[in-house]
Design a protein around this motif. Structure first.
Motif, PDB file in Angstrom:
ATOM      1  N   PRO A   1       0.821  -1.215   0.000  1.00  4.65           N
ATOM      2  CA  PRO A   1       0.000   0.000   0.000  1.00  4.65           C
ATOM      3  C   PRO A   1       0.851   1.260   0.000  1.00  4.65           C
ATOM      4  CG  PRO A   1      -0.041  -1.066   2.158  1.00  4.65           C
ATOM      5  CD  PRO A   1       0.632  -2.010   1.222  1.00  4.65           C
ATOM      6  N   SER A   2       0.465   2.211  -0.805  1.00  9.90           N
ATOM      7  CA  SER A   2       1.176   3.483  -0.857  1.00  9.90           C
ATOM      8  C   SER A   2       0.754   4.347   0.329  1.00  9.90           C
ATOM      9  CB  SER A   2       0.842   4.209  -2.177  1.00  9.90           C
ATOM     10  OG  SER A   2       1.247   5.559  -2.099  1.00  9.90           O
ATOM     11  N   PRO A   3       1.701   5.093   0.918  1.00  8.58           N
ATOM     12  CA  PRO A   3       1.327   5.960   2.043  1.00  8.58           C
ATOM     13  C   PRO A   3       0.438   7.124   1.612  1.00  8.58           C
ATOM     14  CG  PRO A   3       3.612   6.305   1.418  1.00  8.58           C
ATOM     15  CD  PRO A   3       3.146   5.109   0.652  1.00  8.58           C
ATOM     16  N   THR A   4       0.296   7.343   0.305  1.00  4.17           N
ATOM     17  CA  THR A   4      -0.547   8.442  -0.190  1.00  4.17           C
ATOM     18  C   THR A   4      -1.956   7.975  -0.543  1.00  4.17           C
ATOM     19  OG1 THR A   4       0.184   8.119  -2.475  1.00  4.17           O
ATOM     20  CG2 THR A   4       1.467   9.633  -1.115  1.00  4.17           C
ATOM     21  N   GLU A   5      -2.244   6.678  -0.388  1.00  5.43           N
ATOM     22  CA  GLU A   5      -3.548   6.135  -0.761  1.00  5.43           C
ATOM     23  C   GLU A   5      -4.357   5.757   0.473  1.00  5.43           C
ATOM     24  OE1 GLU A   5      -2.187   3.970  -4.958  1.00  5.43           O
ATOM     25  OE2 GLU A   5      -2.644   2.763  -3.188  1.00  5.43           O
ATOM     26  N   MET A   6      -5.682   5.891   0.349  1.00  6.92           N
ATOM     27  CA  MET A   6      -6.564   5.428   1.407  1.00  6.92           C
ATOM     28  C   MET A   6      -6.464   3.914   1.506  1.00  6.92           C
ATOM     29  SD  MET A   6      -8.675   6.324   3.759  1.00  6.92           S
ATOM     30  CE  MET A   6      -9.189   7.987   3.331  1.00  6.92           C
ATOM     31  N   ARG A   7      -6.409   3.393   2.718  1.00 11.96           N
ATOM     32  CA  ARG A   7      -6.266   1.962   2.914  1.00 11.96           C
ATOM     33  C   ARG A   7      -7.563   1.358   3.433  1.00 11.96           C
ATOM     34  NH1 ARG A   7      -0.386   2.066   6.015  1.00 11.96           N
ATOM     35  NH2 ARG A   7       0.734   3.162   4.375  1.00 11.96           N
ATOM     36  N   PHE A   8      -7.849   0.163   2.968  1.00 10.41           N
ATOM     37  CA  PHE A   8      -9.036  -0.551   3.404  1.00 10.41           C
ATOM     38  C   PHE A   8      -8.646  -1.964   3.813  1.00 10.41           C
ATOM     39  CE2 PHE A   8     -10.557   2.627   0.409  1.00 10.41           C
ATOM     40  CZ  PHE A   8     -11.673   3.147   1.059  1.00 10.41           C
TER      41      PHE A   8
ATOM     42  N   ASN B   1       2.974  13.993   1.099  1.00 13.68           N
ATOM     43  CA  ASN B   1       1.508  14.129   1.097  1.00 13.68           C
ATOM     44  C   ASN B   1       0.886  12.813   1.568  1.00 13.68           C
ATOM     45  OD1 ASN B   1       2.193  12.621  -1.130  1.00 13.68           O
ATOM     46  ND2 ASN B   1       0.697  13.561  -2.495  1.00 13.68           N
ATOM     47  N   PHE B   2       1.536  12.199   2.569  1.00 12.10           N
ATOM     48  CA  PHE B   2       1.135  10.882   3.046  1.00 12.10           C
ATOM     49  C   PHE B   2      -0.178  10.957   3.835  1.00 12.10           C
ATOM     50  CE2 PHE B   2       5.652   8.849   3.349  1.00 12.10           C
ATOM     51  CZ  PHE B   2       5.880   9.197   2.024  1.00 12.10           C
ATOM     52  N   LEU B   3      -1.028   9.955   3.621  1.00 11.14           N
ATOM     53  CA  LEU B   3      -2.184   9.759   4.491  1.00 11.14           C
ATOM     54  C   LEU B   3      -1.806   8.886   5.683  1.00 11.14           C
ATOM     55  CD1 LEU B   3      -4.998   9.096   1.854  1.00 11.14           C
ATOM     56  CD2 LEU B   3      -4.635  11.167   3.194  1.00 11.14           C
ATOM     57  N   PHE B   4      -0.808   8.028   5.484  1.00 13.90           N
ATOM     58  CA  PHE B   4      -0.357   7.099   6.517  1.00 13.90           C
ATOM     59  C   PHE B   4       1.167   7.073   6.528  1.00 13.90           C
ATOM     60  CE2 PHE B   4      -4.385   5.621   4.802  1.00 13.90           C
ATOM     61  CZ  PHE B   4      -5.156   5.510   5.951  1.00 13.90           C
ATOM     62  N   PRO B   5       1.751   6.929   7.685  1.00 17.35           N
ATOM     63  CA  PRO B   5       3.220   6.863   7.756  1.00 17.35           C
ATOM     64  C   PRO B   5       3.727   5.552   7.176  1.00 17.35           C
ATOM     65  CG  PRO B   5       2.258   6.411   9.912  1.00 17.35           C
ATOM     66  CD  PRO B   5       1.131   6.839   9.024  1.00 17.35           C
TER      67      PRO B   5
END
Length: 505
Positions: free
Chosen positions: A31-38, A409-413
């Motif tokens: 998963p990319s840190p810039t993408e929403m994760r599910f 521009n990370f959503l997650f570290p």
């Protein structure tokens, strides 16, 4: 050597219980840190329950044309193009209409071509969306004599990203409900939610399982409260003469899930609410003995405060008598004296709702394991002494230099996920304490996670209001850092907030 297929990865990952481990994820895409994760199944599940998804018919038509072309030529050259469309629009919104188009033209299509193509996608692909399409193509065919295919579909259903698609495919087959029941017992999250919805309570065995184990799931029990109350015949189960611990636990989960109508309808539309709650409380008078039982009864007590049912006062009196037992407080204190106890959340939550003086015990638990127990900071930071001590602990404990990894521009570290989550909670509290925790605010400003940079800016903004001073006066060091960060900030909203904070009076 080619990648191992999704089917093969799932098949070899099944544990001794015939399930996949709760945290199992396919290895094909980091998963990319810039993408929403599910979590597996969440994107489709949330879409189905909370959004009125529209079918992109033009996309479905493109897929149909590509499939027809492949079937006519006897190859699978179009798979990448099909996968691209499914990824862009989401499989669940597209596939149903694709199947509709195929049914309309079924006289022009050889079922053997569909069968072989479905096998190739479902069991040989390394692309999740193509596996979903392959599963659903089987729904166009008679699988009553295809025991091996049904067994393979069952294996795919164990991964909750695919459970819904397998359920839709097999539920109307001759033994479909039996397979749905098997699937429901082997999944825990969104897959279980969908499986219980598809499951018909056709036998006593199924109804009893629904009562005992059908509602609890790894997403939110509320999604299945009403479903299990109806399919498990909750009202008549409550009239039984005897209850074992497992049955009482299962029924307690259903009652608690009915009360939580955040995601779906529950208690407000259940036709037996008043009678069911009265029967349940009478049973709970004898059978409630764990801290989780107490926690659920406190939830019911809170719900009864504003309930409009006719027997509210009667139910409230029974509920109050149960939760006010002195033995509960002894149990809570016993758990609080063991900060690593897995039931700590329930003890703290129950203790606070019973107005017990437990803040010192909460403080000890957080001090012993600050990263694990950061969820209690909003309670502890109301006390300035606790706030000051905890801030110093976190400044020493957290790997701040590593967390301050620079612009992004990370959503997650990418690393130190728990520590970053912890930092976010701390920043929410530091707003109330000007000039406290500057190291933590600096780390927030330098974090690659946009959310943390905004949180740090909000801290500075609040400090300026409380002290009626600009940042360059409050902290020249933070001012210099913010000035540098604002120059390279990639997020528009963050950049505007930073520029606002940098302006002088």
């Amino acid at each position: 050597m080619g990648l191992e297929s999704i089917y093969d990865v799932i098949s070899r990952s099944i544990n001794s219980e015939g399930k996949l481990d709760l945290n199992f994820m396919l290895p094909f895409k980091k998963p990319s840190p810039t993408e929403m994760r599910f979590i597996p199944g969440a994107k489709d599940g949330i879409g189905l329950y909370h959004f009125n998804l529209r079918t992109p018919k033009s996309a479905a038509n493109k897929i149909f044309k590509l499939l027809k072309s492949d079937w006519k030529k006897g190859d699978s050259d179009s798979q990448e193009k099909v996968a691209e469309i499914l990824n862009r629009y989401g499989s669940w919104t597209v596939i149903d209409y694709v199947l509709h188009l195929i049914r309309d033209k079924q006289k022009e299509i050889d079922p053997k071509n569909i069968f072989y193509y479905a096998c190739k996608l479902a069991f040989e692909s390394t692309n999740e969306e193509l596996v979903k399409l392959g599963i659903c193509l089987f729904g166009l065919l008679d699988l009553s004599n295809e025991e091996e295919i049904m067994n393979r579909l069952f294996i795919l259903a164990l991964y909750e990203e695919f459970t819904l698609y397998v359920l839709a495919t097999i539920s109307n087959s001759p033994k479909g409900n039996d397979i749905v029941f098997k699937i429901a017992q082997k999944v825990d999250g969104w897959g279980k939610i969908h499986a219980v919805e598809y499951l018909e309570p056709a036998t006593d065995e199924i109804r009893e399982w629904i009562l005992r184990k059908g509602c609890a799931n790894a997403v939110m029990d509320a999604y299945l409260g009403l479903e299990c109350a109806i399919k498990g015949d909750l009202i008549n189960a409550l009239k039984r003469d005897s209850f074992d611990e497992e049955l009482f636990e299962g029924i307690s989960v259903i009652i608690d899930a009915l009360l939580d109508e955040g995601p779906v309808d529950g208690i407000s539309v259940y036709e037996h609410t008043e009678e069911a709650l009265k029967l349940y409380l009478r049973i709970a008078t004898e059978h409630a003995f764990t801290i989780i039982h107490l926690w659920r009864l406190l939830n019911l007590q809170a719900w009864l405060e504003n309930a409009t049912i006719s027997n509210r006062d009667e139910l409230k009196k029974i509920c109050d008598n149960i939760v006010n037992r002195e033995a509960w407080k002894e149990m809570i204190m016993e758990i609080l004296n063991k900060p690593d106890d897995e039931l700590l959340f329930y003890a703290i939550n129950a203790g606070l709702r019973l107005n017990m003086d437990i803040i010192e015990f909460v403080f000890r638990a957080v001090k012993k394991n600050p990263v694990e127990h950061f969820g209690y900071l909003h309670i502890l930071y109301k006390n300035p002494e606790y706030a000051n001590e905890l801030t110093k602990i976190y400044e020493e404990l957290l790997p701040l230099d590593a967390m301050a990894a620079g612009m992004g521009n990370f959503l997650f570290p990418e690393n130190y996920a728990k520590e970053h989550h912890c930092l976010e909670f701390i920043l929410q509290e530091l707003k109330n304490y000007p000039e406290m925790g500057e190291k933590l605010v600096e780390t927030g400003l330098k974090s690659p996670v946009v959310r943390e940079r905004i949180a740090a800016c909000k801290v500075i903004e609040e400090w300026s209001k409380r002290l009626n001073q600009n940042l360059d006066t409050i902290s020249p060091g933070l001012y210099a850092i913010l000035k540098e960060i604002a120059r390279i900030e990639v997020d528009k909203d963050s950049r505007q907030l930073m520029k606002k904070l940098l302006r002088t009076k």
